[in-house]
Design a protein around this motif. Sequence first.
Motif, PDB file in Angstrom:
ATOM      1  N   ARG A 107       0.823  -1.210   0.000  1.00 28.52           N
ATOM      2  CA  ARG A 107       0.000   0.000   0.000  1.00 28.52           C
ATOM      3  C   ARG A 107       0.859   1.264   0.000  1.00 28.52           C
ATOM      4  O   ARG A 107       0.356   2.362  -0.282  1.00 28.52           O
ATOM      5  CB  ARG A 107      -0.906   0.026   1.237  1.00 28.52           C
ATOM      6  N   LYS A 108       2.127   1.139   0.298  1.00 29.17           N
ATOM      7  CA  LYS A 108       3.013   2.307   0.337  1.00 29.17           C
ATOM      8  C   LYS A 108       3.585   2.640  -1.039  1.00 29.17           C
ATOM      9  O   LYS A 108       3.945   3.786  -1.315  1.00 29.17           O
ATOM     10  CB  LYS A 108       4.172   2.061   1.307  1.00 29.17           C
ATOM     11  N   PHE A 109       3.696   1.612  -1.878  1.00 30.09           N
ATOM     12  CA  PHE A 109       4.411   1.797  -3.140  1.00 30.09           C
ATOM     13  C   PHE A 109       3.483   1.507  -4.325  1.00 30.09           C
ATOM     14  O   PHE A 109       3.401   0.387  -4.816  1.00 30.09           O
ATOM     15  CB  PHE A 109       5.637   0.881  -3.191  1.00 30.09           C
ATOM     16  N   GLY A 110       2.777   2.541  -4.759  1.00 29.11           N
ATOM     17  CA  GLY A 110       1.943   2.405  -5.951  1.00 29.11           C
ATOM     18  C   GLY A 110       0.663   1.632  -5.742  1.00 29.11           C
ATOM     19  O   GLY A 110       0.235   0.887  -6.627  1.00 29.11           O
ATOM     20  N   SER A 111       0.017   1.806  -4.596  1.00 26.48           N
ATOM     21  CA  SER A 111      -1.225   1.083  -4.312  1.00 26.48           C
ATOM     22  C   SER A 111      -2.356   1.566  -5.220  1.00 26.48           C
ATOM     23  O   SER A 111      -2.454   2.747  -5.542  1.00 26.48           O
ATOM     24  CB  SER A 111      -1.626   1.296  -2.854  1.00 26.48           C
ATOM     25  N   VAL A 112      -3.198   0.627  -5.652  1.00 28.33           N
ATOM     26  CA  VAL A 112      -4.367   0.961  -6.475  1.00 28.33           C
ATOM     27  C   VAL A 112      -5.586   0.230  -5.921  1.00 28.33           C
ATOM     28  O   VAL A 112      -5.449  -0.800  -5.264  1.00 28.33           O
ATOM     29  CB  VAL A 112      -4.166   0.566  -7.957  1.00 28.33           C
ATOM     30  N   PRO A 113      -6.787   0.750  -6.159  1.00 25.55           N
ATOM     31  CA  PRO A 113      -7.982  -0.008  -5.780  1.00 25.55           C
ATOM     32  C   PRO A 113      -8.007  -1.340  -6.517  1.00 25.55           C
ATOM     33  O   PRO A 113      -7.733  -1.402  -7.726  1.00 25.55           O
ATOM     34  CB  PRO A 113      -9.129   0.902  -6.232  1.00 25.55           C
ATOM     35  N   HIS A 114      -8.332  -2.408  -5.795  1.00 27.29           N
ATOM     36  CA  HIS A 114      -8.343  -3.725  -6.428  1.00 27.29           C
ATOM     37  C   HIS A 114      -9.234  -4.668  -5.630  1.00 27.29           C
ATOM     38  O   HIS A 114      -9.662  -4.362  -4.513  1.00 27.29           O
ATOM     39  CB  HIS A 114      -6.935  -4.291  -6.562  1.00 27.29           C
ATOM     40  N   GLY A 115      -9.513  -5.818  -6.211  1.00 28.48           N
ATOM     41  CA  GLY A 115     -10.337  -6.809  -5.537  1.00 28.48           C
ATOM     42  C   GLY A 115     -10.185  -8.161  -6.203  1.00 28.48           C
ATOM     43  O   GLY A 115      -9.500  -8.302  -7.229  1.00 28.48           O
ATOM     44  N   GLY A 116     -10.821  -9.149  -5.621  1.00 30.43           N
ATOM     45  CA  GLY A 116     -10.702 -10.487  -6.181  1.00 30.43           C
ATOM     46  C   GLY A 116     -11.670 -11.449  -5.535  1.00 30.43           C
ATOM     47  O   GLY A 116     -12.472 -11.079  -4.680  1.00 30.43           O
ATOM     48  N   PHE A 117     -11.574 -12.714  -5.960  1.00 31.99           N
ATOM     49  CA  PHE A 117     -12.499 -13.727  -5.451  1.00 31.99           C
ATOM     50  C   PHE A 117     -11.871 -15.106  -5.587  1.00 31.99           C
ATOM     51  O   PHE A 117     -10.845 -15.298  -6.261  1.00 31.99           O
ATOM     52  CB  PHE A 117     -13.819 -13.691  -6.234  1.00 31.99           C
ATOM     53  N   GLY A 118     -12.507 -16.087  -4.934  1.00 27.47           N
ATOM     54  CA  GLY A 118     -12.104 -17.482  -5.054  1.00 27.47           C
ATOM     55  C   GLY A 118     -13.324 -18.367  -5.230  1.00 27.47           C
ATOM     56  O   GLY A 118     -14.394 -18.073  -4.690  1.00 27.47           O
TER      57      GLY A 118
END
Length: 473
Positions: free
Chosen positions: A431-442
Amino acid sequence: MLAARGGWRALRRCASLPRAARLRVAEALRAREPAEAVTVQGWVRSVRSQKEVLFLHINDGSSLEHLQVVADPSLENRDLTFGSAVEVQGKLVKSPHKMQNMELQAETIRVVGPCDIWSFPLKMKERHPLEYVRQFPHLRCRSNTLGSLLRIRSEATAAIHSFFQDNGYMHIHTPIITSNDCEGAGELFQIEASSEARESAEKTHFFNVPAFLTVSGQLHLEVMAGAFTHVFTFGPTFRAENSQSRRHLAEFYMVEAELSFTESLQDIMQVMEDLFKTVTSSVLSKCPRDVELFHKYVAPARKDRLEQILKSKFMTVSYSEAVEILKRASQTFTFKPEWGCDLQTEHEKYLVKHCGEVPVFVINYPYDLKPFYMRDNEDGPQHTVAAVDLLVPGIGELCGGSLREERLPFLESRLQRLGLTDAYQWYLDLRKFGSVPHGGFGMGFERYLQYILGVDNIKDVIPFPRFPHSCLL
């Protein structure tokens, strides 16, 4: 020079001699034209000897259908029995029977491996129940039902990879041995060298830290999602949940994906829905006979329901709405539905039924129910996170996912409250180095197969059940 030329001529003559083409049973059945010299190898599924002709049905696992072999009775011998392995050479010809396209007129039949039919637990022309063949994990793949299951499983695996590759995802091999507990439930199998168990408990761990079999590849995928916008993994996961129910496994395969640059839970839900529909459509179209076996003998009418689901848009309800639906239900539940409590399987099945027996997304779960990495919705007084579960008829939860908390202050605060800051310092670095909104699933692969095929016991959709033979544990 002349001798050399003579040698080359001899080689050309040898190369031009006709050789028997080796065909799989599926290839022979699909053939459009007769062939003069073919070889087919497989196992005998039936033997019928008449005065003037010998009939065999052989199968090599490539098809649910068997290839009929027609031979002179003189080719029969005492080792040519049900279950024996054979190699047949002859001519592939059009079959006079309407139920089959081609058959093999045998010129030679060689028994490669005989089979003692009296002690062989599978019997000719018997439809063995799944409970019966489960007793023989080393032989059950030779039954029609498990053969069909494994072909479907193989096709579904290929379809999953194709879906992600076609949509620009990179496949990542995530570790099986790890030091993290992604789900936070503590249901982990710890790993130690055999010598460690016998020596002092004070001895240093093999990896210098406690190591476990993975429960999820998600955290490793999040690392990769910081460099590649779309990634997925498909591999074994392990849960030390001591349950002998019909819907739990200690070892199972999980399909997991992470998407970068997304601020919408709807984006995650759309990938879930597209994955389910694409893979299911592929299985139904490429394994019609195998699927038909399950839908005819195991789960009648399942195919019609699946085809209807593929045409329908999945529904969405919030967790809060779901709790209210459950509270108003005339059905009495073993676990009383209350806001802040996790949904049980009985609740999930009821919600799907209430919504018309179509898959349902339940979104925005209570903050305190979910792991630290799920994004805070900053709502109140009912504090929730941007999480989603996909529920399907008769099964309950099939997929689970969320937006991930990409905001450093929020994540630091939660990890500090949970006492996990030191263990997940590397996660904070993301989160400190180039964090972007993201998500995922399984998505649990075996549970998916259990649903589309209508199998009651999830242990019947894995190649090797973990009992009763110790050699296969």
